[in-house]
Design an enzyme around this catalytic site. Structure first.
Site, PDB file in Angstrom:
ATOM      1  N   ASP A  58       0.809  -1.225   0.000  1.00 53.93           N
ATOM      2  CA  ASP A  58       0.000   0.000   0.000  1.00 53.93           C
ATOM      3  C   ASP A  58       0.841   1.273   0.000  1.00 53.93           C
ATOM      4  OD1 ASP A  58      -2.937  -0.761   0.206  1.00 53.93           O
ATOM      5  OD2 ASP A  58      -2.114  -1.994   1.809  1.00 53.93           O
TER       6      ASP A  58
ATOM      7  N   GLU B  37      -0.765   9.327   1.715  1.00 57.27           N
ATOM      8  CA  GLU B  37      -1.565  10.189   2.599  1.00 57.27           C
ATOM      9  C   GLU B  37      -1.733   9.597   4.010  1.00 57.27           C
ATOM     10  OE1 GLU B  37      -5.900  10.202   2.007  1.00 57.27           O
ATOM     11  OE2 GLU B  37      -5.773  12.355   2.191  1.00 57.27           O
ATOM     12  N   ASP B  38      -1.748   8.261   4.079  1.00 57.81           N
ATOM     13  CA  ASP B  38      -2.033   7.637   5.375  1.00 57.81           C
ATOM     14  C   ASP B  38      -0.877   7.715   6.347  1.00 57.81           C
ATOM     15  OD1 ASP B  38      -4.702   6.866   4.891  1.00 57.81           O
ATOM     16  OD2 ASP B  38      -3.967   5.300   3.555  1.00 57.81           O
TER      17      ASP B  38
ATOM     18  N   HIS C 173     -12.207   5.195   5.368  1.00 62.01           N
ATOM     19  CA  HIS C 173     -11.646   6.384   6.015  1.00 62.01           C
ATOM     20  C   HIS C 173     -12.657   7.529   6.038  1.00 62.01           C
ATOM     21  CE1 HIS C 173      -7.415   4.882   4.735  1.00 62.01           C
ATOM     22  NE2 HIS C 173      -7.484   4.814   6.051  1.00 62.01           N
TER      23      HIS C 173
ATOM     24  N   CYS D 129      -5.501   9.918  -1.475  1.00 61.40           N
ATOM     25  CA  CYS D 129      -4.577   8.950  -0.863  1.00 61.40           C
ATOM     26  C   CYS D 129      -3.180   8.964  -1.465  1.00 61.40           C
ATOM     27  CB  CYS D 129      -5.116   7.525  -1.030  1.00 61.40           C
ATOM     28  SG  CYS D 129      -6.807   7.302  -0.545  1.00 61.40           S
TER      29      CYS D 129
HETATM   30  N1  GLY Z   1      -5.591  -0.416   0.431  1.00 57.01           N
HETATM   31  C1  GLY Z   1      -5.690   0.768   1.204  1.00 57.01           C
HETATM   32  C2  GLY Z   1      -5.810   0.451   2.633  1.00 57.01           C
HETATM   33  O1  GLY Z   1      -6.601  -0.408   2.950  1.00 57.01           O
HETATM   34  O2  GLY Z   1      -5.132   0.952   3.468  1.00 57.01           O
END
Ligand code: GLY
Length: 254
Positions: free
Chosen positions: A60, A65-66, A160, A247
């Site tokens: 991922d 962004e995460d 999210h 993202c």
């Molecule tokens: N595939 C993006 C997430 O689940 O974090």
């Protein structure tokens, strides 16, 4: 200068985390081409593209962004809710340290940047399977002294917070009201996605333009009728990995 920090599509993207999306085959070459076109769109809007080091073993990694929330004063390095995603933060932190002082979310907190909607000095933070109250408390402690307000928001039915709501203009949000209550964002007002496009609330506001996935034509029409200047990108392969247009970048000024 406006920077867009991005990261290459990993060949292991096919093994990505999925929560609300059913796994289907991902064409990696096509995903890479779509990601390149996304970067080109950001560049055409005045962003300088900066790449975090590629992490081919991390499925991922493209969803940068995460891993961080970049504010004018600091960058908050997150602790992603999915354990497989935690190694992603190192390469992003190593890139961001050249631009911002870093602060960190620590155990037992878990926070995905996709759960954080920044509107001015207010941060709305989704309470989801990825983001817990311990992290929201930490974020509040880290940022209150810098003049920010942190507001938890209930989210149901999607991955999210920013699957359900994003900024489409200053003081205005695009929202799927089935996944989050639009009144949580008051005094911001809101536009609803087309009812048959539940995933369409994820758009990326860059200055005065809004990046919208090509798959969401009816929501695009709503945005244009509302006065938005829309830039369309095809991110269909990344959507299969439960990713959207916010993202794939961290956008900030230097
Ligand atoms: N595939 C993006 C997430 O689940 O974090």
């Amino acid at each position: 200068m406006r920077i867009a920090l991005t990261r290459d599509v990993s060949p292991s993207l096919v093994d990505c985390q999925l929560t609300h999306v059913t796994r289907s085959p991902i064409d990696i070459d096509r995903a890479r081409a779509q990601h390149a076109a996304y970067e080109a769109a950001l560049a055409s809007m005045g962003c300088r593209i900066v790449h975090a080091p590629a992490a081919p073993e991390l499925p991922d990694a493209v969803f940068v962004e995460d891993t961080a929330i970049v504010l004018d004063e600091v960058a908050v390095i997150t602790r992603p809710g999915a354990t497989t995603r935690r190694p992603e933060v190192a390469g992003v932190a190593e890139t961001l340290v050249g631009y911002r002082t870093l602060v960190f979310i620590e155990e037992p907190g878990t926070l995905d940047g996709g759960d954080v909607l920044v509107m001015g000095h207010r941060l709305f933070v989704g309470q989801t399977s990825r983001t817990n109250d311990a992290a929201i408390d930490q974020l509040s402690r880290l940022l209150t002294r810098l003049g920010y307000e942190v507001r938890p928001v209930r989210v149901d039915g999607c991955l999210h917070l920013k699957s359900a709501v994003t900024a489409m203009a200053p003081g205005r949000v695009l929202v799927n009201p089935r996944w989050v209550d639009p009144r949580a964002f008051e005094p911001a007002d809101w536009l609803e996605v087309a009812p048959d496009e539940p995933h369409a609330a994820n758009v990326l506001l860059v200055e005065d333009r809004v990046v919208v996935p090509a798959a969401h034509a009816r929501t695009r029409q709503r945005l244009e009728a509302d006065g938005c200047q829309v830039v369309t990108v095809d991110v269909s392969e990344l959507a299969k990995a439960e990713g959207g247009v916010t993202c794939c970048s961290l956008i900030f000024s230097t």
